[in-house]
Design a protein around this motif. Structure first.
Motif, mmCIF file in Angstrom:
data_model
loop_
_atom_site.group_PDB
_atom_site.id
_atom_site.type_symbol
_atom_site.label_atom_id
_atom_site.label_comp_id
_atom_site.label_asym_id
_atom_site.label_seq_id
_atom_site.Cartn_x
_atom_site.Cartn_y
_atom_site.Cartn_z
ATOM 1 N N LEU A 122 4.834 11.136 6.757
ATOM 2 C CA LEU A 122 3.895 10.992 6.066
ATOM 3 C C LEU A 122 3.766 9.413 6.434
ATOM 4 N N ARG A 123 2.578 8.861 6.348
ATOM 5 C CA ARG A 123 2.415 7.257 6.619
ATOM 6 C C ARG A 123 1.799 6.820 5.413
ATOM 7 N N LEU A 124 2.441 6.018 4.481
ATOM 8 C CA LEU A 124 1.741 5.573 3.473
ATOM 9 C C LEU A 124 1.367 3.977 3.345
ATOM 10 N N ASN A 125 0.113 3.757 2.708
ATOM 11 C CA ASN A 125 -0.150 2.550 2.381
ATOM 12 C C ASN A 125 -0.766 2.321 1.195
ATOM 13 N N VAL A 126 -0.362 1.095 0.263
ATOM 14 C CA VAL A 126 -0.420 1.016 -0.985
ATOM 15 C C VAL A 126 -1.184 -0.452 -0.923
ATOM 16 N N GLU A 127 -2.243 -0.748 -1.804
ATOM 17 C CA GLU A 127 -2.739 -2.080 -1.990
ATOM 18 C C GLU A 127 -3.128 -2.193 -3.530
ATOM 19 N N SER A 128 -3.444 -3.408 -3.911
ATOM 20 C CA SER A 128 -3.611 -3.724 -5.261
ATOM 21 C C SER A 128 -4.744 -4.822 -5.287
ATOM 22 N N ARG A 129 -5.380 -5.234 -6.398
ATOM 23 C CA ARG A 129 -6.101 -6.408 -6.608
ATOM 24 C C ARG A 129 -5.310 -7.446 -7.327
ATOM 25 N N ALA A 130 -4.835 -8.605 -6.348
ATOM 26 C CA ALA A 130 -4.249 -9.590 -6.869
ATOM 27 C C ALA A 130 -2.977 -9.331 -7.715
ATOM 28 N N ASN A 131 -2.217 -8.302 -7.488
ATOM 29 C CA ASN A 131 -1.071 -8.089 -8.250
ATOM 30 C C ASN A 131 -0.119 -7.371 -7.556
ATOM 31 N N GLU A 132 0.688 -8.418 -6.872
ATOM 32 C CA GLU A 132 1.880 -8.057 -5.951
ATOM 33 C C GLU A 132 2.837 -7.077 -6.650
ATOM 34 N N ALA A 133 3.237 -7.422 -7.727
ATOM 35 C CA ALA A 133 4.252 -6.551 -8.638
ATOM 36 C C ALA A 133 3.731 -5.224 -8.897
ATOM 37 N N LEU A 134 2.373 -4.863 -8.890
ATOM 38 C CA LEU A 134 1.841 -3.569 -9.334
ATOM 39 C C LEU A 134 1.907 -2.953 -8.051
ATOM 40 N N MET A 135 1.586 -3.607 -7.114
ATOM 41 C CA MET A 135 1.378 -2.902 -5.586
ATOM 42 C C MET A 135 3.086 -2.397 -5.402
ATOM 43 N N GLN A 136 3.847 -3.355 -5.602
ATOM 44 C CA GLN A 136 5.304 -3.115 -5.035
ATOM 45 C C GLN A 136 5.935 -1.683 -6.153
ATOM 46 N N GLU A 137 5.393 -1.769 -7.433
ATOM 47 C CA GLU A 137 5.941 -0.880 -8.369
ATOM 48 C C GLU A 137 5.471 0.536 -7.877
ATOM 49 N N ASN A 138 4.298 0.527 -7.493
ATOM 50 C CA ASN A 138 3.609 1.790 -7.388
ATOM 51 C C ASN A 138 4.044 2.546 -5.918
ATOM 52 N N THR A 139 4.273 1.368 -4.846
ATOM 53 C CA THR A 139 4.822 1.962 -3.741
ATOM 54 C C THR A 139 6.273 2.475 -3.739
ATOM 55 N N GLN A 140 6.950 1.741 -4.621
ATOM 56 C CA GLN A 140 8.179 2.559 -4.703
ATOM 57 C C GLN A 140 8.201 3.821 -5.448
ATOM 58 N N GLU A 141 7.459 4.053 -6.251
ATOM 59 C CA GLU A 141 7.244 5.399 -7.075
ATOM 60 C C GLU A 141 6.797 6.144 -6.276
ATOM 61 N N LEU A 142 5.770 6.127 -5.370
ATOM 62 C CA LEU A 142 5.252 7.056 -4.399
ATOM 63 C C LEU A 142 6.195 7.124 -3.321
ATOM 64 N N LEU A 143 7.101 6.197 -2.683
ATOM 65 C CA LEU A 143 8.049 6.517 -1.982
ATOM 66 C C LEU A 143 8.972 7.628 -2.574
ATOM 67 N N ALA A 144 9.611 7.233 -3.763
ATOM 68 C CA ALA A 144 10.379 8.237 -4.366
ATOM 69 C C ALA A 144 10.031 9.727 -4.529
ATOM 70 N N LYS A 145 8.655 9.761 -4.723
ATOM 71 C CA LYS A 145 7.935 11.240 -4.846
ATOM 72 C C LYS A 145 8.086 11.956 -3.289
ATOM 73 N N ILE A 146 7.607 10.973 -2.634
ATOM 74 C CA ILE A 146 7.672 11.625 -1.141
ATOM 75 C C ILE A 146 8.978 11.979 -0.710
ATOM 76 N N GLU A 147 9.974 10.960 -1.006
ATOM 77 C CA GLU A 147 11.344 11.239 -0.377
ATOM 78 C C GLU A 147 12.063 12.526 -1.117
ATOM 79 N N SER A 148 11.310 13.003 -2.196
ATOM 80 C CA SER A 148 12.001 14.166 -2.979
ATOM 81 C C SER A 148 11.595 15.579 -2.021
#
Length: 454
Positions: free
Chosen positions: A425-451
């Motif tokens: 699976l290939r994941l891409n995440v983006e946000s509106r001018a919020n690097e921290a939000l993008m990173q947080e949701n990226t890690q959350e999605l990766l954890a769910k995918i890796e499960s």
């Protein structure tokens, strides 16, 4: 030698496989024969990359085309874009490029087009060719008859004409061909441009002594980064093996995600053709849509992949199309992808705007920070996508299935799609001018995918 099992080397858009068990001269011969019988071309252009197996596969395809009643023009070692160019020339009814691009050295493949560089993919003839190849018992015999045509001077003229109305000032540019064939076009262009090229890994070498040319892999970027810094270059360019993808580095050696180059080029081209249509893929979209809309253009989304993008380009008569994977498509180039025009346009933008590449993209990278594509192996792609849609869909503003699963919220969005060739699976995440939000949701999605990993 017999053909391998069905579907071993026929993929969604092209042909790729390990040599000789998945792809070999017998399969190549049968493919050439099937191509000639299916499309009845009078003349077909062939070219290849520098892999050890490429010439033997080219000669086998040529023999099959001959036996099917077609004339063959051999344009030699080249890039995929040069086959696209050849297929657009008067009297040429199609083209086949022998290349495995960024795959391992023991692989090879083919990219097929009809006259006008119209792609042959899964739903436009490739499945029929596949069936014919594996049903055939024909064996190659004899020597192919080919006419050699050194096409590059005409291709060079096309490239120079494309930027004839633009200004390019003396710049220092690092070029990394990854020991593929991109250096051949650099050599052709150099006497006609006010650019100083710093060459690294530009000698074609089928052994790929500096690694398989794939700048999407972070480890493969360091040589370009180091050269840009060492030589004080204005920017750097790196390519994959058949240079249909173009990767850019700013004057600080920073790798610029292809996503931001799409927006940059779309905006620049819309200045010349206001109101035109721009095609983009679904993986990362907000920056492109914002740039195109602000420039008075019309953004249109297409499924990922060169065959789908080209189909959309033609249907919409689009001026330009871009994918975050560093494929760039141009109406002026038969709606095809091209790995040379993007860096020439970037050189012109740096010259005309009087700004370094970093300044041309910094604001956009801040406004729409993105994760870049992250791959994860999973046991069941469909089940994982269904799980993600169930968990994230309820509060979403928009859910889209153009390609995989895209889920959009007010301040962030993601796309996750299955690979066409691997259990990934290939994941891409983006946000509106919020690097921290993008990173947080990226890690959350990766954890769910890796499960759900295999």
């Amino acid at each position: 030698m017999t053909a391998s099992k069905p579907a071993s080397c026929f993929k969604a858009y092209d042909i790729r496989g390990r040599v000789p068990d998945e792809l070999n001269p017998t399969i190549a011969y049968r493919l050439g024969l099937a191509y000639a019988q299916r499309f009845e071309p009078v003349s077909v252009a062939l070219g290849c990359d520098i892999r050890h197996s490429s010439r033997s596969l080219l000669e086998a395809i040529a023999l099959g085309l001959n036996h099917g009643g077609s004339r063959v023009t051999d344009i030699g070692y080249c890039g995929t874009e040069e086959i696209y160019f050849a297929a657009q020339q008067p009297g040429c009814d199609g083209g086949i490029m022998i290349t495995a691009s960024h795959n391992p050295a023991d692989y090879n493949g083919m990219k097929l087009v009809r006259g006008g560089a119209i792609p042959i993919s899964g739903d436009s003839g490739l499945r029929e060719l596949e069936a014919a190849v594996y049903a055939s018992t024909a064996e190659p015999s004899g020597t192919p008859i080919m006419t050699r045509d050194y096409l590059r001077p005409r291709y060079r003229r096309f490239l120079l004409d494309f930027i004839a109305n633009r200004t390019i000032k003396p710049l220092r540019v690092v070029v990394n061909a990854g020991n593929g064939t991109a250096g051949l076009v650099i050599d052709a262009l150099e006497p006609h441009l006010p650019l100083e090229f710093i060459r690294i890994h530009c000698d074609p070498d089928p052994a790929f002594p500096n690694g398989i040319p794939n700048p999407l892999e972070p480890d493969n970027r360091q040589a370009t980064i180091d050269a840009v810094k060492q030589h004080g270059a204005d920017f750097g360019v790196a390519w994959d093996g058949d240079f249909d993808r173009c990767f850019l580095f700013d004057e600080n050696g920073r790798f610029i995600e292809g996503y931001y180059i799409v927006g940059l080029l779309a905006k620049a081209l819309l200045e010349e053709v206001p109101g035109a249509t721009i095609i983009h893929d679904p993986r990362l979209t907000w920056n492109t849509i914002d740039e195109v809309t602000a420039a008075g253009g019309r953004p249109v989304q297409s499924k990922t992949g060169h065959a789908f993008i080209k189909e959309s380009m033609r249907a919409e008569d689009a001026l330009y199309g871009g994918e975050m994977s560093a494929h760039h498509y141009f109406r002026a180039f038969g709606y095809c992808d091209n790995g040379t025009l993007p860096w020439l346009l970037v050189a012109a933008l740096i010259s005309e705007k009087g700004q370094p590449l970093s300044e041309l993209v910094d604001e956009r990278m801040h406004l729409f920070p993105a994760s870049g594509e992250i791959n994860r192996t999973v046991a069941d792609s469909d089940a994982t996508l269904a799980m993600l849609e169930k968990e994230y869909g309820e509060g979403a503003i928009k859910i889209d299935h153009t390609d995989g699963l895209s889920v959009e919220f007010a301040e962030w969005r993601f796309n996750v799609r299955a690979s066409n060739t691997e259990p990934l699976l290939r994941l891409n995440v983006e946000s509106r001018a919020n690097e921290a939000l993008m990173q947080e949701n990226t890690q959350e999605l990766l954890a769910k995918i890796e499960s759900t990993s295999a």
